[in-house]
Enzyme design. Sequence first.
Site, PDB file in Angstrom:
ATOM      1  N   THR A   1       0.825  -1.213   0.000  1.00  0.00           N
ATOM      2  CA  THR A   1       0.000   0.000   0.000  1.00  0.00           C
ATOM      3  C   THR A   1       0.860   1.264   0.000  1.00  0.00           C
ATOM      4  OG1 THR A   1      -1.445   1.289   1.454  1.00  0.00           O
ATOM      5  CG2 THR A   1      -0.126  -0.375   2.521  1.00  0.00           C
ATOM      6  N   ASP A   2       0.267   2.357  -0.476  1.00  0.00           N
ATOM      7  CA  ASP A   2       0.955   3.657  -0.397  1.00  0.00           C
ATOM      8  C   ASP A   2       1.037   4.168   1.039  1.00  0.00           C
ATOM      9  OD1 ASP A   2      -1.748   4.290  -0.041  1.00  0.00           O
ATOM     10  OD2 ASP A   2      -1.825   5.827  -1.590  1.00  0.00           O
ATOM     11  N   GLU A   3       0.235   3.555   1.942  1.00  0.00           N
ATOM     12  CA  GLU A   3       0.168   4.089   3.306  1.00  0.00           C
ATOM     13  C   GLU A   3       1.484   3.916   4.063  1.00  0.00           C
ATOM     14  OE1 GLU A   3      -3.542   3.428   5.340  1.00  0.00           O
ATOM     15  OE2 GLU A   3      -4.586   3.116   3.448  1.00  0.00           O
TER      16      GLU A   3
ATOM     17  N   TYR B   1      -2.036  -0.482  10.969  1.00  0.00           N
ATOM     18  CA  TYR B   1      -2.137  -1.154   9.658  1.00  0.00           C
ATOM     19  C   TYR B   1      -0.916  -0.857   8.801  1.00  0.00           C
ATOM     20  CZ  TYR B   1      -3.379  -1.601   4.707  1.00  0.00           C
ATOM     21  OH  TYR B   1      -3.350  -1.883   3.363  1.00  0.00           O
TER      22      TYR B   1
ATOM     23  N   ALA C   1       1.961   0.344   9.572  1.00  0.00           N
ATOM     24  CA  ALA C   1       3.220  -0.125  10.168  1.00  0.00           C
ATOM     25  C   ALA C   1       3.407  -1.619   9.904  1.00  0.00           C
ATOM     26  CB  ALA C   1       3.212   0.161  11.664  1.00  0.00           C
TER      27      ALA C   1
ATOM     28  N   LYS D   1       2.126  -3.316   7.375  1.00  0.00           N
ATOM     29  CA  LYS D   1       2.418  -3.503   5.943  1.00  0.00           C
ATOM     30  C   LYS D   1       3.873  -3.095   5.661  1.00  0.00           C
ATOM     31  CE  LYS D   1       0.067  -4.656   3.031  1.00  0.00           C
ATOM     32  NZ  LYS D   1      -0.284  -6.007   2.511  1.00  0.00           N
TER      33      LYS D   1
ATOM     34  N   TYR E   1     -15.179  11.717   8.464  1.00  0.00           N
ATOM     35  CA  TYR E   1     -14.282  11.962   9.598  1.00  0.00           C
ATOM     36  C   TYR E   1     -13.707  13.381   9.520  1.00  0.00           C
ATOM     37  CZ  TYR E   1     -13.976   6.791   9.997  1.00  0.00           C
ATOM     38  OH  TYR E   1     -14.237   5.448  10.119  1.00  0.00           O
TER      39      TYR E   1
HETATM   40  P1  NAD Z   1      -9.600  -7.385   2.211  1.00  0.00           P
HETATM   41  O1  NAD Z   1      -9.586  -7.090   3.672  1.00  0.00           O
HETATM   42  O2  NAD Z   1     -10.822  -7.094   1.424  1.00  0.00           O
HETATM   43  O3  NAD Z   1      -9.254  -8.918   1.962  1.00  0.00           O
HETATM   44  C1  NAD Z   1      -8.238  -9.585   2.655  1.00  0.00           C
HETATM   45  C2  NAD Z   1      -8.425 -11.073   2.416  1.00  0.00           C
HETATM   46  O4  NAD Z   1      -7.343 -11.761   3.082  1.00  0.00           O
HETATM   47  C3  NAD Z   1      -9.727 -11.629   2.976  1.00  0.00           C
HETATM   48  O5  NAD Z   1     -10.325 -12.494   2.057  1.00  0.00           O
HETATM   49  C4  NAD Z   1      -9.290 -12.392   4.226  1.00  0.00           C
HETATM   50  O6  NAD Z   1     -10.130 -13.490   4.532  1.00  0.00           O
HETATM   51  C5  NAD Z   1      -7.893 -12.847   3.814  1.00  0.00           C
HETATM   52  N1  NAD Z   1      -7.020 -13.105   4.971  1.00  0.00           N
HETATM   53  C6  NAD Z   1      -6.861 -12.322   6.075  1.00  0.00           C
HETATM   54  N2  NAD Z   1      -5.965 -12.886   6.908  1.00  0.00           N
HETATM   55  C7  NAD Z   1      -5.544 -14.034   6.312  1.00  0.00           C
HETATM   56  C8  NAD Z   1      -4.630 -15.049   6.671  1.00  0.00           C
HETATM   57  N3  NAD Z   1      -3.952 -14.991   7.835  1.00  0.00           N
HETATM   58  N4  NAD Z   1      -4.432 -16.082   5.827  1.00  0.00           N
HETATM   59  C9  NAD Z   1      -5.122 -16.155   4.656  1.00  0.00           C
HETATM   60  N5  NAD Z   1      -6.011 -15.240   4.267  1.00  0.00           N
HETATM   61  C10 NAD Z   1      -6.217 -14.180   5.087  1.00  0.00           C
HETATM   62  O7  NAD Z   1      -8.342  -6.599   1.634  1.00  0.00           O
HETATM   63  P2  NAD Z   1      -8.142  -5.938   0.203  1.00  0.00           P
HETATM   64  O8  NAD Z   1      -8.681  -4.564   0.240  1.00  0.00           O
HETATM   65  O9  NAD Z   1      -8.577  -6.890  -0.836  1.00  0.00           O
HETATM   66  O10 NAD Z   1      -6.546  -5.817   0.184  1.00  0.00           O
HETATM   67  C11 NAD Z   1      -5.739  -6.859  -0.370  1.00  0.00           C
HETATM   68  C12 NAD Z   1      -4.285  -6.455  -0.261  1.00  0.00           C
HETATM   69  O11 NAD Z   1      -4.074  -5.215  -0.954  1.00  0.00           O
HETATM   70  C13 NAD Z   1      -3.828  -6.205   1.178  1.00  0.00           C
HETATM   71  O12 NAD Z   1      -2.520  -6.714   1.306  1.00  0.00           O
HETATM   72  C14 NAD Z   1      -3.843  -4.691   1.324  1.00  0.00           C
HETATM   73  O13 NAD Z   1      -2.877  -4.274   2.259  1.00  0.00           O
HETATM   74  C15 NAD Z   1      -3.468  -4.278  -0.082  1.00  0.00           C
HETATM   75  N6  NAD Z   1      -3.975  -2.960  -0.520  1.00  0.00           N
HETATM   76  C16 NAD Z   1      -5.297  -2.644  -0.394  1.00  0.00           C
HETATM   77  C17 NAD Z   1      -5.764  -1.410  -0.855  1.00  0.00           C
HETATM   78  C18 NAD Z   1      -7.217  -1.037  -0.776  1.00  0.00           C
HETATM   79  O14 NAD Z   1      -7.567   0.110  -1.126  1.00  0.00           O
HETATM   80  N7  NAD Z   1      -8.117  -1.930  -0.414  1.00  0.00           N
HETATM   81  C19 NAD Z   1      -4.858  -0.498  -1.431  1.00  0.00           C
HETATM   82  C20 NAD Z   1      -3.506  -0.862  -1.544  1.00  0.00           C
HETATM   83  C21 NAD Z   1      -3.077  -2.090  -1.094  1.00  0.00           C
HETATM   84  P1  TYD Z   2     -10.834   3.978   4.045  1.00  0.00           P
HETATM   85  O1  TYD Z   2     -11.773   3.578   2.966  1.00  0.00           O
HETATM   86  O2  TYD Z   2     -10.985   3.369   5.405  1.00  0.00           O
HETATM   87  O3  TYD Z   2      -9.357   3.774   3.474  1.00  0.00           O
HETATM   88  P2  TYD Z   2      -7.920   4.260   4.115  1.00  0.00           P
HETATM   89  O4  TYD Z   2      -8.079   4.634   5.520  1.00  0.00           O
HETATM   90  O5  TYD Z   2      -7.091   3.020   3.938  1.00  0.00           O
HETATM   91  O6  TYD Z   2      -7.464   5.399   3.235  1.00  0.00           O
HETATM   92  O7  TYD Z   2     -10.936   5.551   4.204  1.00  0.00           O
HETATM   93  C1  TYD Z   2     -10.739   6.427   3.112  1.00  0.00           C
HETATM   94  C2  TYD Z   2     -10.804   7.842   3.653  1.00  0.00           C
HETATM   95  O8  TYD Z   2     -12.141   8.094   4.082  1.00  0.00           O
HETATM   96  C3  TYD Z   2      -9.918   8.051   4.856  1.00  0.00           C
HETATM   97  O9  TYD Z   2      -9.398   9.384   4.817  1.00  0.00           O
HETATM   98  C4  TYD Z   2     -10.874   7.931   6.032  1.00  0.00           C
HETATM   99  C5  TYD Z   2     -12.189   8.440   5.471  1.00  0.00           C
HETATM  100  N1  TYD Z   2     -13.411   7.845   6.039  1.00  0.00           N
HETATM  101  C6  TYD Z   2     -14.445   8.685   6.474  1.00  0.00           C
HETATM  102  O10 TYD Z   2     -14.355   9.929   6.399  1.00  0.00           O
HETATM  103  N2  TYD Z   2     -15.568   8.106   6.986  1.00  0.00           N
HETATM  104  C7  TYD Z   2     -15.699   6.751   7.101  1.00  0.00           C
HETATM  105  O11 TYD Z   2     -16.760   6.286   7.627  1.00  0.00           O
HETATM  106  C8  TYD Z   2     -14.658   5.901   6.630  1.00  0.00           C
HETATM  107  C9  TYD Z   2     -14.763   4.413   6.719  1.00  0.00           C
HETATM  108  C10 TYD Z   2     -13.518   6.498   6.093  1.00  0.00           C
END
Ligand code: NAD
Ligand code: TYD
Length: 352
Positions: A133-135, A159, A161, A163, A216
Amino acid sequence: MILVTGGAGFIGGNFVLDWLKVPENEGIINLDKLTYAGNLATLDSLKKDQRHIFIHGDIGNQALVTKLLNDYQPRAIINFAAESHVDRSIHGPAEFVNTNIVGTFNLLECARKYWNSLQEKAKVNFRFHHISTDEVYGSLSATDPAFTETNPYEPNSPYSASKAASDHLVRAWFHTYGFPVVRTNCSNNYGPYHFPEKLIPLVILNALNDKLLPIYGDGQQIRDWLYVGDHCSAIREVLTKGKLGETYNIGGWNEQANIDVVKTICRILDKLKPRADGQSYDQQITFVKDRPGHDRRYAIDASKVERELGWRPAETFDSGIRKTVQWYLDNPVWIEGVVSGSYRDWLQKQYN
Ligand code: NAD
Ligand code: TYD
């Protein structure tokens, strides 16, 4: 075969579906623990596809991972599995350490042993692709340049930290053991099958259910939104053409303040499914207590992946967000399946 972890989650699920749409692509072993975020309904359309093998299990289970690698001999591993929600990491960081750090460590060690056992050609072709992630780069001010791959790591939430720690492990396995890794660090994704704890799906569902749309703080935090299908296409490019040991930033060139994202969703819903009283959904917006340590701005400079691998996102925010809202309107059964008791408990805990 390729081994995908976390393939019942949001991005992993979209990746598996997209990959298996191509008949020539090899099969997928999908290892997922099915936490609250994992959902087999996302993979319903694959029930009859023999190229999809679902394994219910934990990336931290050494015996299971070793057996899967030896039985199926995958030519690549793509590690999506993670605890992924910042707000949950604030309430309970332990699972983030367990899965994101210790789980990734276990996966790396099992994969390294397996890779060492391969014949020369298979060994040369093998890839471990870590999804991040970019975070991990921390927070930007309004005038800072976007994150490049050389930005220092400054994670601010449990989270990010966790990653960051997993990224460091992956990097070290390359430098120390020559283990063939690539990493991608992506900005915020949105699209179909997104669990409605995250901003965009939460706002769509709350709007339709006549609930408040919680913003938020002042709503001026900026995220760089990328349509999930574009993230999946970037991963395919990096898996095929990425240079070993390298990291690639993936982003949408699309910075938006949270309040603007929410207002855009309201405007789309006003057209597609007007409220009974004829008012705009933006009447439901409410400002709530800010997230502790809330990062102000993320922005990805995705020029390296474009320059070196020729990848750019295909969707604009306008096209992607319309598709996404329409998808949530068209898929009430999937939604019904995810808004279970544990989801309601989460809403109660987080938004009281
Ligand atoms: P998500 O929370 O929707 O899905 C995570 C999946 O991993 C779930 O299906 C869960 O059951 C599985 N899982 C959790 N713990 C596990 C374990 N110990 N063993 C096996 N499976 C396990 O997450 P996502 O949004 O699909 O993110 C996927 C990846 O992409 C993550 O690594 C996240 O850090 C990264 N990422 C997400 C975003 C975003 O915007 N969602 C952006 C950048 C990077
Ligand atoms: P989120 O979708 O949780 O992604 P991330 O925290 O990984 O960026 O949140 C996106 C942005 O939206 C973040 O700045 C937090 C904000 N947010 C709200 O303002 N209200 C909400 O109820 C949620 C879930 C997020």
